[in-house]
Design a protein around this motif. Structure first.
Motif, PDB file in Angstrom:
ATOM      1  N   ASN A 376       0.820  -1.209   0.000  1.00  0.00           N
ATOM      2  CA  ASN A 376       0.000   0.000   0.000  1.00  0.00           C
ATOM      3  C   ASN A 376       0.853   1.258   0.000  1.00  0.00           C
ATOM      4  O   ASN A 376       0.445   2.288  -0.546  1.00  0.00           O
ATOM      5  CB  ASN A 376      -0.930   0.005   1.222  1.00  0.00           C
ATOM      6  CG  ASN A 376      -2.132  -0.894   1.020  1.00  0.00           C
ATOM      7  OD1 ASN A 376      -2.620  -1.056  -0.095  1.00  0.00           O
ATOM      8  ND2 ASN A 376      -2.599  -1.502   2.088  1.00  0.00           N
ATOM      9  N   VAL A 377       2.024   1.197   0.627  1.00  0.00           N
ATOM     10  CA  VAL A 377       2.930   2.350   0.610  1.00  0.00           C
ATOM     11  C   VAL A 377       3.391   2.624  -0.819  1.00  0.00           C
ATOM     12  O   VAL A 377       3.449   3.776  -1.268  1.00  0.00           O
ATOM     13  CB  VAL A 377       4.132   2.108   1.534  1.00  0.00           C
ATOM     14  CG1 VAL A 377       5.083   3.293   1.515  1.00  0.00           C
ATOM     15  CG2 VAL A 377       3.663   1.828   2.960  1.00  0.00           C
ATOM     16  N   LEU A 378       3.701   1.552  -1.557  1.00  0.00           N
ATOM     17  CA  LEU A 378       4.115   1.707  -2.947  1.00  0.00           C
ATOM     18  C   LEU A 378       2.963   2.232  -3.800  1.00  0.00           C
ATOM     19  O   LEU A 378       3.148   3.128  -4.638  1.00  0.00           O
ATOM     20  CB  LEU A 378       4.604   0.365  -3.495  1.00  0.00           C
ATOM     21  CG  LEU A 378       5.758  -0.301  -2.734  1.00  0.00           C
ATOM     22  CD1 LEU A 378       6.008  -1.707  -3.265  1.00  0.00           C
ATOM     23  CD2 LEU A 378       7.022   0.532  -2.827  1.00  0.00           C
ATOM     24  N   MET A 379       1.770   1.703  -3.585  1.00  0.00           N
ATOM     25  CA  MET A 379       0.601   2.157  -4.345  1.00  0.00           C
ATOM     26  C   MET A 379       0.295   3.621  -4.069  1.00  0.00           C
ATOM     27  O   MET A 379      -0.060   4.381  -4.974  1.00  0.00           O
ATOM     28  CB  MET A 379      -0.609   1.299  -3.985  1.00  0.00           C
ATOM     29  CG  MET A 379      -0.675  -0.023  -4.720  1.00  0.00           C
ATOM     30  SD  MET A 379      -0.916   0.188  -6.509  1.00  0.00           S
ATOM     31  CE  MET A 379      -2.506   1.004  -6.546  1.00  0.00           C
ATOM     32  N   GLU A 380       0.446   4.042  -2.816  1.00  0.00           N
ATOM     33  CA  GLU A 380       0.169   5.435  -2.472  1.00  0.00           C
ATOM     34  C   GLU A 380       1.119   6.381  -3.194  1.00  0.00           C
ATOM     35  O   GLU A 380       0.728   7.472  -3.627  1.00  0.00           O
ATOM     36  CB  GLU A 380       0.267   5.634  -0.962  1.00  0.00           C
ATOM     37  CG  GLU A 380      -0.178   7.007  -0.491  1.00  0.00           C
ATOM     38  CD  GLU A 380      -0.169   7.126   1.011  1.00  0.00           C
ATOM     39  OE1 GLU A 380       0.875   7.544   1.568  1.00  0.00           O
ATOM     40  OE2 GLU A 380      -1.193   6.809   1.644  1.00  0.00           O
ATOM     41  N   THR A 381       2.371   5.975  -3.329  1.00  0.00           N
ATOM     42  CA  THR A 381       3.331   6.794  -4.066  1.00  0.00           C
ATOM     43  C   THR A 381       2.920   6.925  -5.530  1.00  0.00           C
ATOM     44  O   THR A 381       2.981   8.013  -6.109  1.00  0.00           O
ATOM     45  CB  THR A 381       4.735   6.182  -3.968  1.00  0.00           C
ATOM     46  OG1 THR A 381       5.101   6.043  -2.590  1.00  0.00           O
ATOM     47  CG2 THR A 381       5.761   7.062  -4.674  1.00  0.00           C
ATOM     48  N   VAL A 400       7.493   3.375 -11.634  1.00  0.00           N
ATOM     49  CA  VAL A 400       7.863   2.156 -10.906  1.00  0.00           C
ATOM     50  C   VAL A 400       9.364   1.914 -10.987  1.00  0.00           C
ATOM     51  O   VAL A 400       9.985   1.435 -10.027  1.00  0.00           O
ATOM     52  CB  VAL A 400       7.073   0.949 -11.451  1.00  0.00           C
ATOM     53  CG1 VAL A 400       7.601  -0.357 -10.871  1.00  0.00           C
ATOM     54  CG2 VAL A 400       5.594   1.098 -11.117  1.00  0.00           C
ATOM     55  N   ALA A 401       9.983   2.256 -12.101  1.00  0.00           N
ATOM     56  CA  ALA A 401      11.433   2.071 -12.230  1.00  0.00           C
ATOM     57  C   ALA A 401      12.195   2.906 -11.214  1.00  0.00           C
ATOM     58  O   ALA A 401      13.315   2.553 -10.827  1.00  0.00           O
ATOM     59  CB  ALA A 401      11.877   2.433 -13.645  1.00  0.00           C
ATOM     60  N   ALA A 402      11.594   4.012 -10.756  1.00  0.00           N
ATOM     61  CA  ALA A 402      12.248   4.885  -9.782  1.00  0.00           C
ATOM     62  C   ALA A 402      11.755   4.639  -8.356  1.00  0.00           C
ATOM     63  O   ALA A 402      12.117   5.378  -7.436  1.00  0.00           O
ATOM     64  CB  ALA A 402      12.005   6.350 -10.151  1.00  0.00           C
ATOM     65  N   LEU A 403      10.944   3.580  -8.163  1.00  0.00           N
ATOM     66  CA  LEU A 403      10.317   3.333  -6.865  1.00  0.00           C
ATOM     67  C   LEU A 403      11.040   2.213  -6.124  1.00  0.00           C
ATOM     68  O   LEU A 403      11.019   1.059  -6.564  1.00  0.00           O
ATOM     69  CB  LEU A 403       8.844   2.963  -7.090  1.00  0.00           C
ATOM     70  CG  LEU A 403       7.936   2.880  -5.868  1.00  0.00           C
ATOM     71  CD1 LEU A 403       7.892   4.205  -5.126  1.00  0.00           C
ATOM     72  CD2 LEU A 403       6.523   2.482  -6.309  1.00  0.00           C
ATOM     73  N   PRO A 404      11.677   2.495  -4.982  1.00  0.00           N
ATOM     74  CA  PRO A 404      12.372   1.435  -4.236  1.00  0.00           C
ATOM     75  C   PRO A 404      11.464   0.780  -3.202  1.00  0.00           C
ATOM     76  O   PRO A 404      10.430   1.321  -2.808  1.00  0.00           O
ATOM     77  CB  PRO A 404      13.500   2.215  -3.546  1.00  0.00           C
ATOM     78  CG  PRO A 404      12.894   3.564  -3.283  1.00  0.00           C
ATOM     79  CD  PRO A 404      11.929   3.841  -4.411  1.00  0.00           C
TER      80      PRO A 404
END
Length: 600
Positions: A376-381, A400-404
C-alpha cells in the motif's frame, strides 16, 4: 474541493440524533453490544455525530482532519464519478487500505475476503456487515454522488468508534473478572497493573476469556503467558512506555494535587489507554512481521517472492523455531500456496505475511490486528504521482522504475516482460492501465514480489484464522509425517525440476480482470487523448510568443545601437534638431526595447 453536505432536513435529524446519542458517544461506541450484533440506532447516532463534527472546530474535527491528511495521497488517485465523488465499492476499497496501512487492522465488511469490492451485502446487523450499513447511511445523508474526502474520513472515524467499542468491552470484562467497578477509581497500583495485564491477556490470547469468571485462574496464568505468546514481555513493556507518553501529553489536564501514579486509576483514563493500545499496537507488532519476513527471505532461493514448501518447514524440522508449520490445505485457503508445480509447491512470501493466520485479537467478529501491508505504501506513491484512476503504461513504467522497496533497489530498468504485461493491461482498457484492478495488482506482485501479494480472484472461500480452520477441518498445522512425505518427494524431483535461475516472467500470470468499480474506459481514453493532443499545441503557442518577444527586443537593441553610433559620429550641436538626430519616437522605442531585452 467543495464539500457536499446534507439537506436542512437531514441536518435536523443529525442534530437530534447526535444530541440523543451524546451520552453513548462519550467513549465512542462503548455502549455497543459485546455479541456479534450491534444496534442500528446506535451506529446511526455515532455516524451522524461524526457528520456534525465536520462543521465544528473541536477535538473531533481535528481528528477528522488528521484522518483526511492520511487518506489524501491515495484519495487523489481513486476512480471518481463525473461529480467528483466515489461510489460504495471504492469507499470500501479506500477504507480497507487506510486501516491496513495506518492501523494494521483487518476489518470484516471492508476487506474483500473472497468477495468483489462492489458485492452487495445483507443489512443484517452483524458487526461484519456494519461497514455496508454505515456507507448506506452516509449515502442517504449526503447523496450517492457526493462522497468525497471529508465524508470518507467520517466513515473511517465511525469504523474506528466501532473498534474502540470492542476494546472497551474487553476492558470492562477485565474489571469484572476481578470484581472491580468502572464507576469507582482503582485503589492501588497493583489493581491498575492487574486490570491492564488481564486486558492484554484477553486481547492477545482470546481463548483465555473463557476463564473470565475465575480471577484466580487468570492470575495464575500470568507467569505462563510468555510461553503462550512469545511477545508478551515486550508488549507489557511497550504498554508501560505508552502510559508514560499519555501522561506527558495530558500533563496540562492533570490535577496538580493528585499524584501522577494515580492517573490511570479512573476508568476514563484507562479507557483512553485501551483505545491508544488498539490504535498503535499494529505498528508495534509490525516489528515482528518484518522479522518473520526476514526469516522467509533467508529461505528464498530466488528473488521471486516464493519459498519452497519443504524449505518453509525446514526451520521447524531442525528445531530452530516454530513459525512456519501450516498445512498445504490451510496455506491454499490463505492464498499463500503456489502449486503451479504440484511436485514442488511454494509458499508466496507476502501472502503468508499478510495472512489472517498472523493476526492478533481474532476473537472479535469485527476486526483483528494484522501485519502492515507494505504494498500500500508503494501504491500510495504511484497514486500521488498519477493523481488519477488510470495512467498510460509508459508513465507507470517510469514511476515504478524509480520506486524502491525493502528488497528492490531503484532506479532500475524494468524487464521486457514487465513492460509487455503493462501493454497487455492497457490493450484491454483503451490504452490505459487502471490502477485499481486485479491485473495491475498482479503486475505489482511481479514488480515487487516480496512486498505485493498475489491477488486471487473473487468467488474463492474467505481466508480463515487457525481457530476457524480447526473448527471446520481439523488441525491447521502439518504433522511430522506430512512434512516428511513432501521432503521425500522434493528430494526425488530436485535434479530434474529445479531450474538454475528463474526470472519474473515465469511467475503465475492471469488475464482475468476485475476492477474495483466499473469505469468508462473509452471516455477516459478520449479525455487522455485530448490532453495529449492539446499539449503540443500549447507548446507551439508558447514558442511563437517567445520568438515574437525575442524579435521585438532584438529590433529595439539594434536601434539603440544605431542611435549610439550616430551620437558618436555626429556630436550634438547644442540645438534641438541636428542633421544627425533621430526622431523622438525611435529613441523612446530603443530605450523600451533595451529594457525588454532583460526579460528575454
Amino acid at each position: 474541493m467543495a464539500r457536499a453536505f446534507p439537506s436542512r432536513s437531514s441536518w435536523c435529524m443529525v442534530m437530534v440524533l447526535a444530541a440523543v446519542g451524546a451520552a453513548e458517544a462519550r467513549y465512542g461506541l462503548r455502549a455497543a453490544e459485546s455479541t456479534e450484533r450491534v444496534s442500528r440506532d446506535l451506529v446511526a447516532k455515532q455516524l451522524f455525530s461524526e457528520l456534525t463534527a465536520m462543521l465544528g472546530h473541536d477535538a473531533r474535527r481535528e481528528r477528522l482532519t488528521r484522518i483526511e491528511t492520511l487518506m489524501r495521497p491515495s484519495y487523489t488517485g481513486l476512480p471518481k464519478n463525473k461529480h467528483g465523488g466515489i461510489d460504495q465499492a471504492v469507499s470500501r476499497y479506500a477504507l480497507h487500505r487506510y486501516f491496513v496501512m495506518h492501523r494494521g487492522w483487518h476489518i470484516r465488511g471492508l476487506a474483500p475476503d473472497g468477495e468483489k469490492w462492489n458485492a452487495s451485502s445483507s443489512t443484517a446487523m452483524l458487526k461484519s456487515k456494519m461497514p455496508t450499513f454505515i456507507l448506506e447511511l452516509l449515502e442517504e445523508s449526503v447523496g450517492r454522488r457526493h462522497i468525497g474526502l471529508g465524508e470518507l474520513a467520517v466513515l473511517a472515524a465511525t469504523v474506528e468508534d466501532l473498534v474502540h467499542g470492542d476494546t472497551i468491552e474487553l476492558l470492562r470484562m477485565a474489571y469484572g473478572t476481578h470484581g472491580l467497578s468502572v464507576h469507582e477509581p482503582l485503589a492501588s497500583i497493583e489493581q491498575e497493573q492487574l486490570v491492564i495485564k488481564t486486558y492484554l491477556l484477553y486481547f492477545l490470547l482470546p481463548w483465555t476469556q473463557e476463564a473470565q469468571d475465575n480471577a484466580t485462574e487468570i492470575v495464575e496464568f500470568f507467569p505462563e503467558a510468555p510461553a503462550a505468546y512469545p511477545g508478551w514481555d515486550d508488549t507489557v513493556l511497550w504498554v508501560e512506555d505508552l502510559k508514560e507518553s499519555i501522561k506527558y501529553q495530558n500533563r496540562g489536564e492533570h490535577n496538580p494535587f493528585e499524584h501522577r501514579d494515580e492517573y490511570f486509576r479512573h476508568f476514563a483514563s484507562m479507557a483512553h489507554l485501551a483505545e491508544t493500545i488498539i490504535d498503535k499496537i499494529g505498528m508495534f507488532q509490525d516489528i515482528e512481521c518484518r522479522m518473520i519476513k526476514n526469516l522467509l527471505l533467508d529461505l528464498e532461493e530466488r528473488n521471486d517472492g516464493r519459498v519452497l514448501l519443504t524449505k518453509f518447514w525446514g526451520p521447524y524440522m531442525k528445531d530452530e523455531h516454530y513459525y512456519f508449520t501450516e498445512t498445504p490445505a490451510f496455506l491454499k485457503n490463505l492464498g499463500a500456496l503456489d502449486d503451479a508445480d504440484p511436485l514442488r509447491p511454494s509458499v508466496i512470501v507476502p501472502n503468508i505475511i499478510y495472512a489472517r493466520s498472523n493476526c492478533l485479537a481474532t476473537s472479535s467478529s469485527f476486526h483483528s490486528v494484522c501485519c502492515v501491508d507494505q504494498c500500500n505504501v508503494l501504491m500510495e506513491t504511484l497514486e500521488r504521482n498519477v493523481a488519477h484512476g488510470v495512467a498510460r503504461p509508459g508513465l507507470i513504467a517510469e514511476l515504478v522504475a524509480a520506486l524502491p522497496s525493502d528488497t528492490v533497489a531503484a532506479p532500475r530498468n524494468l524487464s521486457g516482460s514487465l513492460r509487455r504485461k503493462l501493454d497487455m493491461i492497457a490493450a484491454r482498457h483503451s490504452g490505459h492501465v487502471p490502477l485499481h484492478g486485479r491485473m495491475f495488482a498482479l503486475w505489482m506482485h511481479h514488480a515487487f514480489p516480496n512486498e505485493c501479494p498475489f491477488p486471487h480472484a473473487s468467488g474463492t472461500e474467505a481466508p480463515m484464522t487457525h481457530d476457524e480452520w480447526s473448527e471446520r477441518f481439523g488441525d491447521s498445522l502439518a504433522t511430522d509425517e506430512e512434512m516428511q512425505r513432501y521432503m521425500v518427494l522434493d528430494n526425488s524431483t530436485t535434479d530434474v525440476a529445479k531450474p538454475q535461475e528463474v526470472h519474473e516472467d515465469v511467475i503465475m500470470w492471469s488475464e482475468e480482470e476485475e476492477l474495483v468499480t466499473q469505469l468508462d474506459m473509452e471516455e477516459l481514453s478520449s479525455l487522455g487523448q485530448e490532453g495529449y493532443q492539446g499539449t503540443p499545441a500549447l507548446l507551439s503557442l508558447l514558442r511563437l510568443v517567445a520568438m515574437a518577444t525575442a524579435g521585438f527586443a532584438t529590433i529595439g537593441v539594434f536601434w539603440e545601437s544605431i542611435r549610439s553610433s550616430i551620437s558618436l559620429v555626429c556630436p550634438r550641436l547644442g540645438i534641438e534638431k541636428s542633421p544627425c538626430s533621430l526622431p523622438r519616437w525611435f529613441s523612446e522605442a530603443g530605450r523600451a526595447g533595451a529594457a525588454k531585452s532583460h526579460f528575454v
